[in-house]
Structure formats: C-alpha cells, structure tokens
Design an enzyme around this catalytic site. Sequence first.
Site, PDB file in Angstrom:
ATOM      1  N   CYS A 251      -3.718   1.645  -2.695  1.00 33.91           N
ATOM      2  CA  CYS A 251      -4.534   0.630  -2.817  1.00 33.91           C
ATOM      3  C   CYS A 251      -5.931   0.576  -2.755  1.00 33.91           C
ATOM      4  O   CYS A 251      -6.793   1.565  -3.294  1.00 33.91           O
ATOM      5  CB  CYS A 251      -3.784  -0.800  -2.367  1.00 33.91           C
ATOM      6  N   HIS A 348       1.978  -0.691  -3.354  1.00 36.45           N
ATOM      7  CA  HIS A 348       2.422  -0.841  -2.020  1.00 36.45           C
ATOM      8  C   HIS A 348       3.845  -0.555  -1.714  1.00 36.45           C
ATOM      9  O   HIS A 348       4.741  -1.076  -2.774  1.00 36.45           O
ATOM     10  CB  HIS A 348       2.009  -2.226  -1.144  1.00 36.45           C
TER      11      HIS A 348
END
Length: 411
Positions: A251, A348
């Site tokens: 991310c 994630h």
Amino acid sequence: MTSQVVLNGLPVGNKDAYEYFRKENKEPLRKEVHAAFDRLSSRYNPIVMEGAGSIAELNLRDSDIVNMSMARYAGAAVILVADIDRGGVFASAYGSIMLQTEEDRRYIKGIIVNKFRGDEKLFEKGRRQMEEICGVPVIGVVPYLDDIHIEEEDSVSLMKKSSVHTEENMINVAVLALPHISNFTDFDTISRDPRVHLYFTDDPSELGKGDVIILPGSKNTIGDLRAMREKGCDDAIIAAAARGCSVMGICGGYQMMGREISDPDGVEGEVAAAEGLCLLPTSTVLRGNKTIRRVEFTVKDCEVTGSGYEIHMGETEVPADASPLVVKSDGTCDGCIAGDRVMGSYIHGILDNQEVTDRLLAPHARAKGLPLKSETEPYRSYKERQYDALSARLRECLDIELLYKIMREDD
C-alpha cells in the site's frame, strides 16, 4: 494531534484534536452513529457495542458519542470492564460508576474484572467488596491470557515487538517502523513462520541486516517518506536491494518504492510532490476518493490464488512494459515486480497467503538451508482457533447465565 475522520468507510476530512472534540462538531457524527444503530437493530438482536476509553471523562461528556451517550440512545445494558493489571481497580470501577449522572448510572448492570494474575481465590473477598461499593454484580474475573493471540487493536503494541535482527540461522525480516504505520496486522502470519525472525525498526543499520525489508502501509505516505529520509533509511533500503536483499512494499510502502508521489489536491498536506525510492518504475497520484474493496487474485506466472483487501488513497501508474505482481479476479492487475526480489502491492493481507510468503522468502530460505515451504497453520484457521479458545475461556470465567439474564431483562 491530527486524525483523518472516516465515516461509513469513507474519509470525510482531517481534524485536529480540539476541533474534533468540540460539541458542535460532534452533532452530525452523532446522527450518523444513531442511524447506523437503527439500521442494525432493525435486523439483528442482540447487538454488542464497544465503547472507547473511559466512560468517566467529565470534560468530554458533552461531546461523547460512543460511551454512555450511545448506551442512553440504545437503552443498552452496560458491562464495565475493569483492568486490574494496571492497579487501582476498586477506585477505577467505583469512580467510573459514581461519576455518572443518576440517569446514566442505571444503565450499568455489571462489572468484569480483566487481566487478573495469580490465584483467583485471592480475589474472592475483593469481588464481594467491589459488588458492595459499586452496587452492581461482578459477572466474572478473567485471567491474564498470554496463551491466546488475537490481532492487536492499535500500533501501541509495536513497542513490545523486537527491534533488532538475530544472528540465529533464520530469515531476518525487517519491517520499516514508520511514524504513521497502518495495517500492522499484515505481518502477523509471517511472524509466526518458524523460519522467520521479524522485527520493526527505523535504524538504518538494522534495516541493512534484514534479508527481507518490508515497507508497510502508512496513514501519511509523503510525511513518512520524508521521515524515512531524515533518518537515512532510504539509502539503507536502496543499498540492501542492490546487494540482493528482497524488498516489498504494501500500500503506502508500495507507493514509496516508485519514482514519485504527487498530491495535487493536498490530500495529505501542503507538500505537492515527493521523489520516491525509485526501486520500481511506478508513479502515484494521491486523490480524495478512497479505494475500499476485498480482492481475490492470482499470482503472476503461476496458478496460485489468494485474497486480501485494498484501502488506500491514490492511483499508481505502472508502465506497460513493467511486470505486475498479481492479476485480480476482475482481470485487472495489481502491483509491480522488478527482478525476483523487489516488489510492491496495494493488497493488505497479501502475506496471509502462504504461497506468496513462500515466494518472498524462497531465495533466502535456500541460501540458509531452510525449508522452502512453511509448515505454519493457515492464517484463517489459526485466527478462528484463537477466537474459539478465547470464547471457551470466557465461558469458564464469566457467569454466562447472569449475563444472559441481564440481556433478557434489557429486552
């Protein structure tokens, strides 16, 4: 002193602490919280609501939307959980109840004493005394359970983690300890791998001793990139990658690994753009809209499938001649990989997929004579087993029939 306010999964702006806690600024949020409860209560029973912090912060009472204010709106039966491990449990429980208004005090139906160490029989007298002074029953005494592992709630827990490498024959996995680190549970699975020693650090020399370096998610990507540079971590990561260390960004960490991050709309602050680490040929533009979705994917160039979730601000452009890391189930690509050891992804939970972790660790496992495949229990079944164990222990420690009785009376 500043936080992003997220409403129903979407960001609605940044607030400093003083502005956020002003009573008039809480009223629109209070209406949203009440509406959320109304939606749930029309479909489910019972509903469990978790408060935040203390219920007896008198200076914040007028702006409270999550503790007694919400209990009052819902007509809820309140169970006060008192942490005996901190000390002062009698004063804490008594004060928390007695500092309520007479109206709010009647919602408090019981107390659970949490994190008790030692022989519970030694607290029998204390239990009776607590019931006498507080005027409500003690539903149970829960021991300090250090053999059950539930995901941590916030990054304060990282202070207890290892911050240095090991000299043992293990794969050193260094996670960069960013000031605004997010989604730190991304590393729970890999930390349980018996081949791995995982540690969190912002010390350039310790980063350089990692076989694998992971750049985690961030709540302020450009700010954390600047903080990384101030400590010299950027040079340490680039040098480590050049000598064969594996580097992975997730991310915000993925965004940092590219050539540039631009913020034309001031999503994160006043800095309009920042140069990345240039480990990947990507560039990112931060946008006000937040991407939130669960994803299933196939690892590029093999049949391995996995799942995870995206929650990020920004869009990352990957050149047409670059290699994506995975292909999502909708046919779009995610991430980027350069060579075999430098890679990034928006997903994630990607390291909860054992095949992905094995691929990341493989060159270092091979060099150290360690197994190429992990024998770690799959994360989903491990997590379910931990919750089942917690449930069983709570049934032993709590007066479940009394708890059910309180719930029925509340109905």
